[in-house]
Enzyme design. Structure first.
Site, PDB file in Angstrom:
ATOM      1  CE1 TYR A   1      -4.505   5.395  -3.364  1.00 55.54           C
ATOM      2  CE2 TYR A   1      -5.871   4.013  -4.765  1.00 55.54           C
ATOM      3  CZ  TYR A   1      -4.847   4.932  -4.614  1.00 55.54           C
ATOM      4  OH  TYR A   1      -4.174   5.381  -5.721  1.00 55.54           O
TER       5      TYR A   1
ATOM      6  CB  SER B   1      -2.619   5.486  -8.366  1.00 56.61           C
ATOM      7  OG  SER B   1      -3.714   4.605  -8.488  1.00 56.61           O
TER       8      SER B   1
END
Length: 604
Positions: free
Chosen positions: A257, A126
Site C-alpha cells: 500500500y 483513503s
C-alpha cells in the site's frame, strides 16, 4: 474423442444429480431489480434492521455507538429502487448539548450537524483514491496504464537515470519499470508515505522519539523530512525526499500500500491534460454526477458531523496538501452511493472500461483476497449451494480513515448493487467500518443471490417448444435453490436426448450423469422498440466426476469449466450458446440454441 463405443453407450445415463456445478465467473442469474417484491430481500432488510437496532442500543464494542455516529446505504442501479436500505445513527454524545465551543457571546454552540442523515458530510480518508482513479479513467481512459510513469513525471525520469548509474537496486526504485497501472494497483514497490503519515520525527519531538528507542537525528540529516504534517511538502520537497527513500519491494513483486503513488498519479494526469487535478475531478465526476455534498478540500463545517464538537481534534479542517489525491476528501453517504451506482452502470465510462477496472490487478497472500485499482477485493463463497455448486462473488471495496472518521464503499458487480458506510467518532474501533460491512454483507449478499433466483424463476422458468429441422424440439428450464443458474431439463431435438448427447460430445466419453445449466453471457442487443436479445452460456457437466478436496489436490480441480466453453460447434455455431428473445415488457418469448438452429417458444 468421439468413437463408436461412445455412441453405443449414449443411452446409459444416471438420473440422480450428485456432483457440484461449476459456473463461470460472474452473475449466475440476471441481476436483480425486484427488491420490493423479493421475499429474500425483505427478510434480509428486517434482519439487518433488528441487528443494527440492537447495536445502537447496546453500545456494542464493535462500533461503540454511544460515541460513534454512522450512516449506511445499500444501493443498486435499478431505476425503480436505487436506494434499497438506509440507516443513520447519531451518537448520544453528539445529541447532548454542546459544552466545549462558544460563540461571541460566550454561550455554548454546536459545530456541524446535530443529527446524521443521507446528506451529512464525513471525511473519507483513503476512499478518496476511488475518486482519483475514476477521474483518471474519465479524463484519459486506461490506454496509458502500461506506460512507464517516467514518461509523464520528469522528476522520476531523472531519478531512473541516476538509479541506472548507481546500479544499487536495494537503495533505488527503478522508476522506469513502474507503470501508471502499477501506481493505481499498489504494485510500484515504493514507500507508503513521505513525511506525512507514520513519520515518527513528525509525530514526536526528538526527546520523545529517543525515548521510544530511536536514535537521535540531527537537523542536518538529509533523511529527516523538513516538511510533512506541518508545514506540508510542496512538489519539490516531496520528490527530494521520496527519491532518497529505499524501495519496499521491486516493482510488481507484491501489493504494498502506498499513498505516494496516488499523489504521483495526480501529477502525471496534470502533465497529460495541462489542468489542475482538482479541476479535472470537478468536471469529470462531481459536476456530471451532481455530487453536491462532496468536496476535494475544505468542506464547510456546518454540513459535517464533528465528533466531540471540536473540529481541531476531529481533524475536520486538516488538509493533506499535494497528497490530497490519496486521502483528503469529504462526502455524504448519498453521494458515495451515487458514485457507486455510476461505476456499476457505466454512467461516465464505456462498459468495457468499467469491466477492465473491476478486475484484480494482483492476488494477495490471502486466498480470498486481491488488490485492484485501487480496490481491495474479497472473494465471497456462497454457502447456499452447499456441495452442489461452487459460487464465488467478488466484492470490490475501498476503505479509508483520517482523524475521527472512517469510511467504506463496497461494490458487488454481480448484482449491480453495493453499500456505503461512513463513520465518525472520538473513539472508533480500528476495524469499525469492516465490522459494519460484515453485518451488512452477511444479510445482503445471500439475499441478493436469492432475489436474483426468484426473479429468474418468474421470468425464465417453464416449458419451451418449437420445430427443429427434421422434427420437434423442446426443453424445460427450472431453478433450484441448491444449484446456481437456470437448469435445462428434458432437452429434446429431433426426438434425441440432447442433454446426454451434449455432455458426451463435450467430454468425449460415456456414460455420463449430464447436467446443463445456463448463465448470463453479458451479451445483449436492445432494439429501438425496447425488445431484447439476451445470450446465455451453458455449462455442460458430468456430475459423476469426483469432487476434489483442495487440501489433497495441489493442481487438479473439480471447477475448471472455463477451459471448455464453445467446445462443441455445428456449422461454426456453439452448442452451448442459447439466446432468449425478450419483448418490450420484459417477458421471455422464446429461446434459441445456436448450433441446432432451433427456436423454441415459451408456453404461457
Amino acid at each position: 474423442m468421439w468413437t463408436k463405443r461412445t455412441a453405443a453407450v449414449l443411452a446409459v445415463a444416471a438420473t440422480v444429480l450428485a456432483g457440484p456445478n461449476c459456473p463461470p465467473l460472474g452473475p449466475v442469474f440476471e441481476k436483480p431489480y425486484n427488491f420490493n417484491t423479493s421475499s429474500a430481500m425483505q427478510s434480509a432488510i428486517a434482519n439487518l434492521t433488528a441487528m443494527l437496532t440492537a447495536w445502537d442500543q447496546n453500545n456494542s464494542s464493535a462500533i461503540r455507538s454511544n460515541t460513534t455516529s454512522y450512516s449506511i446505504e445499500v444501493f443498486s442501479t435499478s431505476r425503480d429502487q436505487p436506494l434499497v436500505f438506509s440507516w443513520h445513527h447519531t451518537a448520544a454524545s453528539l445529541l447532548a448539548p454542546p459544552t466545549n465551543s462558544s460563540n461571541n457571546n460566550g454561550t455554548s454552540r454546536r459545530v456541524g450537524v446535530a443529527k446524521t442523515d443521507a446528506n451529512t458530510v464525513y471525511r473519507l480518508g483513503s476512499l478518496t483514491k476511488v475518486f482519483t482513479v475514476y477521474t483518471w479513467l474519465a479524463q484519459d481512459g486506461d490506454t496509458k496504464w502500461n506506460d512507464p510513469i517516467t514518461r509523464y513525471v520528469p522528476e522520476l525520469a531523472a531519478a531512473a537515470e541516476r538509479a541506472k548509474q548507481e546500479a544499487d537496486p536495494v537503495a533505488n526504485v527503478p522508476w522506469d519499470e513502474v507503470t501508471v497501472g502499477a501506481l493505481a494497483g499498489q504494485l510500484s514497490g515504493a514507500i507508503r508515505d513521505y513525511g506525512l503519515m507514520g513519520e515518527v520525527s513528525q509525530e514526536f519531538d526528538r526527546s520523545q522519539a529517543v525515548g521510544l528507542g530511536f536514535p537521535p537525528l540531527s537537523k542536518e540529516d538529509p533523511m529527516l523530512p523538513p516538511c510533512g504534517q506541518w508545514p506540508q511538502c510542496n512538489r519539490t520537497e516531496f520528490f527530494s525526499g521520496l527519491l532518497r527513500a529505499y524501495p519496499s519491494f521491486a516493482p510488481f513483486t507484491t501489493p504494498a500500500y502506498t499513498n505516494t503513488g496516488f499523489q504521483i498519479l495526480a501529477y502525471a494526469l496534470e502533465s497529460i491534460k495541462g489542468k489542475s487535478f482538482e479541476s479535472m475531478m470537478q468536471e469529470s465526476l462531481l459536476q456530471p454526477l451532481r455530487l453536491k455534498h462532496t468536496y476535494y478540500r475544505n468542506a464547510p463545517a456546518e454540513e459535517g458531523i464533528i465528533p466531540g464538537n471540536n473540529p481541531s481534534k476531529a481533524e475536520w479542517a486538516y488538509q493533506l496538501g499535494d497528497e490530497s489525491p490519496a486521502g483528503n476528501m469529504y462526502s455524504s453517504v448519498s453521494d458515495i452511493s451515487a458514485l457507486g451506482r455510476s461505476i456499476l452502470a457505466s454512467t461516465l465510462l464505456p462498459p468495457v472500461l468499467t469491466r477492465r477496472w473491476l478486475k484484480p490487478a494482483v492476488m494477495s497472500s490471502e486466498l480470498i483476497a486481491g488488490v485492484g485499482y485501487p480496490w481491495g477485493i474479497r472473494r465471497i463463497s456462497l454457502p447456499s449451494y452447499g456441495a452442489n455448486g461452487k459460487r464465488v462473488v467478488d466484492a470490490f471495496n475501498k476503505a479509508g480513515r483520517i482523524g475521527y472518521y472512517s469510511s467504506l464503499l463496497v461494490l458487488l458487480p454481480d448484482y449491480d448493487a453495493g453499500f456505503t458506510v461512513l463513520i465518525a467518532g472520538e473513539d472508533i474501533p480500528g476495524n469499525a467500518n469492516f465490522n459494519l460491512a460484515d453485518v451488512v454483507g452477511a444479510a445482503l449478499v445471500p439475499a441478493l443471490e436469492a432475489a436474483a433466483r426468484e426473479q429468474a424463476e418468474a421470468k425464465f422458468a417453464g416449458d419451451y417448444v418449437g420445430d427443429a429441422v427434421g422434427g420437434s424440439s423442446s426443453l424445460k428450464l427450472t431453478t433450484q435453490s441448491d444449484r446456481p443458474g437456470l437448469g435445462i431439463e428434458n432437452w429434446v431435438s429431433n426426438g434425441t436426448d440432447m442433454q446426454t448427447i451434449a455432455v458426451v460430445l463435450q467430454g468425449g466419453y460415456a456414460p455420463v450423469n449430464p447436467s446443463i445449466r445456463l448463465y448470463p453471457a453479458g451479451l445483449e442487443t436492445v432494439r429501438k422498440d425496447g425488445s431484447r436479445k439476451v445470450a446465455f452460456k451453458a455449462v455442460l457437466e458430468d456430475l459423476n466426476l469426483p469432487a476434489r478436496d483442495p487440501a489433497q489436490s495441489m493442481f487438479s480441480t473439480d471447477c475448471g469449466t472455463w477451459v471448455s466453453f464453445t467446445g462443441v460447434t455445428y456449422g461454426t455455431q456453439p452448442l452451448d450458446q442459447f439466446v432468449f428473445e425478450v419483448d418490450a415488457r420484459g417477458a421471455v418469448v422464446s429461446i434459441e440454441n445456436l448450433a441446432l438452429r432451433a427456436v423454441m417458444k415459451k408456453r404461457r
